[in-house]
Design a protein around this motif. Structure first.
Motif, PDB file in Angstrom:
ATOM      1  N   ARG A 120       0.831  -1.212   0.000  1.00  0.00           N
ATOM      2  CA  ARG A 120       0.000   0.000   0.000  1.00  0.00           C
ATOM      3  C   ARG A 120       0.862   1.257   0.000  1.00  0.00           C
ATOM      4  N   PHE A 121       1.906   1.266   0.808  1.00  0.00           N
ATOM      5  CA  PHE A 121       2.785   2.429   0.868  1.00  0.00           C
ATOM      6  C   PHE A 121       3.445   2.670  -0.487  1.00  0.00           C
ATOM      7  N   GLN A 122       3.929   1.591  -1.104  1.00  0.00           N
ATOM      8  CA  GLN A 122       4.584   1.723  -2.404  1.00  0.00           C
ATOM      9  C   GLN A 122       3.587   2.117  -3.486  1.00  0.00           C
ATOM     10  N   LEU A 123       2.411   1.478  -3.472  1.00  0.00           N
ATOM     11  CA  LEU A 123       1.397   1.772  -4.475  1.00  0.00           C
ATOM     12  C   LEU A 123       0.917   3.211  -4.364  1.00  0.00           C
ATOM     13  N   PHE A 124       0.786   3.707  -3.128  1.00  0.00           N
ATOM     14  CA  PHE A 124       0.355   5.095  -2.952  1.00  0.00           C
ATOM     15  C   PHE A 124       1.373   6.052  -3.563  1.00  0.00           C
ATOM     16  N   HIS A 125       2.654   5.826  -3.276  1.00  0.00           N
ATOM     17  CA  HIS A 125       3.662   6.750  -3.798  1.00  0.00           C
ATOM     18  C   HIS A 125       3.730   6.709  -5.320  1.00  0.00           C
ATOM     19  N   VAL A 126       3.741   5.499  -5.878  1.00  0.00           N
ATOM     20  CA  VAL A 126       3.810   5.393  -7.338  1.00  0.00           C
ATOM     21  C   VAL A 126       2.560   6.005  -7.975  1.00  0.00           C
ATOM     22  N   SER A 127       1.392   5.767  -7.385  1.00  0.00           N
ATOM     23  CA  SER A 127       0.155   6.354  -7.922  1.00  0.00           C
ATOM     24  C   SER A 127       0.200   7.875  -7.851  1.00  0.00           C
ATOM     25  N   LEU A 128       0.790   8.393  -6.785  1.00  0.00           N
ATOM     26  CA  LEU A 128       0.894   9.848  -6.641  1.00  0.00           C
ATOM     27  C   LEU A 128       1.761  10.442  -7.742  1.00  0.00           C
ATOM     28  N   VAL A 129       2.891   9.793  -8.032  1.00  0.00           N
ATOM     29  CA  VAL A 129       3.778  10.280  -9.090  1.00  0.00           C
ATOM     30  C   VAL A 129       3.111  10.126 -10.455  1.00  0.00           C
ATOM     31  N   VAL A 130       2.438   8.997 -10.662  1.00  0.00           N
ATOM     32  CA  VAL A 130       1.735   8.785 -11.941  1.00  0.00           C
ATOM     33  C   VAL A 130       0.638   9.830 -12.117  1.00  0.00           C
ATOM     34  N   ALA A 131      -0.063  10.144 -11.036  1.00  0.00           N
ATOM     35  CA  ALA A 131      -1.112  11.171 -11.115  1.00  0.00           C
ATOM     36  C   ALA A 131      -0.526  12.515 -11.505  1.00  0.00           C
ATOM     37  N   ALA A 132       0.648  12.843 -10.955  1.00  0.00           N
ATOM     38  CA  ALA A 132       1.292  14.107 -11.316  1.00  0.00           C
ATOM     39  C   ALA A 132       1.698  14.112 -12.786  1.00  0.00           C
TER      40      ALA A 132
END
Length: 536
Positions: free
Chosen positions: A24-36
């Motif tokens: 979850r921690f990794q997925l959140f960070h990667v999703s945040l960067v992908v969203a940007a």
């Protein structure tokens, strides 16, 4: 790259409450960067479609900004690995505002990093930006082939493809939004959302900020409230001022009062020679970072992070004492401000240091001028000094030991030839801290607080000076003697007998103060009073 960083970061610096590889921690960070990236792509596509990037200079500026954003993200990753190694905290905007000028040489004698590091950083940033600018035409043409209807690869070449493209983009946006919302709620509820490097950069750092550890903190606060109320009704303290002075990163073995070969503590040594200052032969910090060291000292038990507990200043407040906190350095971005509570009659830290730097102990001396005169001998002081910390502002008059121009090399390494410079720089800080403590005593004496008081002088942790190689400097993830062997000095009436001056820890400070004031030591405290005989 972000995925690799998230995996490494969560494994190397596991957020409390998560397993080392919690997806979850990794997925959140990667999703945040992908969203940007997704949002940036939409914005650039709109700008291309609106013909806002037709001019060459606009394309160059747009591509250059994209390159700058990419390299800043890499630098943020590197900075967070460094900051978590040193003090288990992520980089924040407040921290950058506080220490950014210092890193580039503003507010200190010289920039702390080796010149080659600054040169390589400048070349790296300029090179990445130049590469993006050089490819700006190709970059813009690629977007044109996507957004202009006539292109072969256009998302909008036909009405049907337009509908499919818009639907796909909306689904992507919705998927990212749902993923980030669900994960953010879960991580926030578990108190680890603030561990994400991007979230940490923009999170509020002020005392009431509802992030991370604060959720658990509020629950702890409610649990301790009843204990405080019960203690208040049963106990009454003697009239005696209590003063705790914590010198950040101060090592016992570099103090003249502890037998160091250089005269780094003339004032403290004089007090010891006069019989007014007692010293514990060997004292140790609970850890090698400030939050743990400070709160363990105040709480009479090991506090591994930032949490609420029954602290010595809470106890004294509940029996009628006034508390005064005059602190060098910023304590809000560490989360300490909330842990200190809000019951002080006066609270000042590095955020209130103007016109001085936040790590300049002249601000502490100026803060003492705001104290009222002593009336009832029922005051508690916590004074925090930064002179011995690496980032503490050094005053030219105490640059006695030379050469002392220190530089941090690649990966924190310092050459063997430079080690003596680090030792001299550190010893000058100890000499300065001793002089400041002398001025503190003079100011407190003039206000009437010193005449009937006990003063405890110690450190939150020690500091490494290259004893174990080129990378063993400063503190944070070190737990060797140099990082945890601290001074513990007690200024008190000569007639008082302290029966244990051989061995102690920070957690013994609060019980000692309580015993000295004839108060019962709270059951939650695990430390032992130094007035009692030493235990096994």
């Amino acid at each position: 790259m972000s995925a690799a960083f998230a995996v490494y970061f969560s494994w190397r610096f596991t957020p409390w409450g998560l397993s080392p590889l919690d997806y979850r921690f990794q997925l959140f960070h990667v999703s945040l960067v992908v969203a940007a990236l997704f949002a940036s792509g939409i914005v650039i596509g709109i700008m291309v479609r609106a013909s806002w990037l037709r001019h060459r200079w606009r394309r160059s500026v747009g591509a250059g900004l994209c390159g700058l954003a990419a390299v800043l993200l890499v630098l943020l990753y590197a900075a967070n690995i460094t900051s978590n190694t040193l003090w288990q905290e992520n980089i924040s905007a407040d921290m950058i505002a506080d220490y950014g000028p210092w890193v580039v040489g503003i507010g200190n004698d010289a920039p702390p990093l080796s010149p080659g590091i600054y040169l390589c950083l400048a070349i790296g940033v300029a090179g990445v930006v130049a590469l993006f600018v050089a490819w700006s035409d190709r970059f813009t043409c690629a977007f044109e082939s996507l957004v202009y209807p006539g292109g072969r690869y256009s998302l909008f070449s036909t009405p049907r493809r337009t509908r499919v493209s818009v639907a796909a983009l909306c689904l992507c946006a919705a998927g990212l939004g749902v993923t980030l919302t669900v994960l953010a709620r879960q991580l926030r509820a578990e108190g680890v959302l603030h561990r994400d490097p991007v979230v940490a950069l923009f999170r509020p750092q002020k005392e009431k900020a509802q992030f991370g550890w604060y959720v658990a903190f509020e629950n702890q606060q409610k649990r301790v409230a009843s204990e405080r109320e019960a203690y208040r009704q049963l106990h009454q303290a003697a009239d005696r001022n209590v003063i705790i002075v914590i010198a950040d990163s101060l090592r016992a073995d570099h103090m003249g009062v502890y037998g160091y070969e250089l005269p780094t503590t003339p004032f403290l040594s004089r007090l010891a020679d006069e019989g007014r200052l007692l010293k514990v032969d060997r004292a140790f910090s609970a850890c090698s970072v400030s939050p743990c060291g400070i709160l363990s000292t105040m709480s009479g038990r090991l506090i591994a992070g930032v949490e609420f507990g029954y602290k010595i200043f809470d106890l004294l407040h509940d029996v009628g004492y006034q508390s005064y906190f005059v602190l060098g350095g910023r304590h809000d971005w560490l989360g300490l401000r909330s842990a200190y509570g809000y019951e002080q009659a006066l609270y000042l830290d590095g955020a209130d240091a103007a016109p001085y730097d936040s790590n300049d102990d002249r601000a502490v001396l100026a803060g003492l001028d705001r104290l009222p005169a002593n009336e009832h001998d029922r005051s508690f002081f916590y004074i925090h000094l930064m002179s011995t910390h690496f980032v503490g502002t050094r005053w030219p008059e105490f640059a006695r030991f030379t050469p002392n121009d220190v530089r941090i090399g690649w990966f924190g390494a310092v050459s063997a030839d430079d080690r003596q410079k680090w030792v001299n720089h550190y010893d000058n800080g100890v000499l300065q801290a001793d002089a400041i403590i002398e001025r503190l005593f003079a100011k407190l004496d003039a206000l009437g607080y010193l005449r009937n008081s006990m003063v405890v002088i110690l450190a939150d942790h020690g500091d490494a000076l290259g004893e174990r190689g080129a990378s063993s400097y400063l503190h944070g993830d070190l737990f060797y003697q140099e990082a945890v062997h601290i001074p513990l000095l007690i200024y008190d009436d000569p007639g008082v007998t302290y029966r244990n001056l051989q061995f102690a820890s920070q957690i013994d400070v609060a019980p000692t103060i309580a015993s000295r004031l004839h108060l019962k030591v709270p059951d939650a405290w695990t430390g032992m009073s130094l007035l009692d005989p030493p235990a096994d």
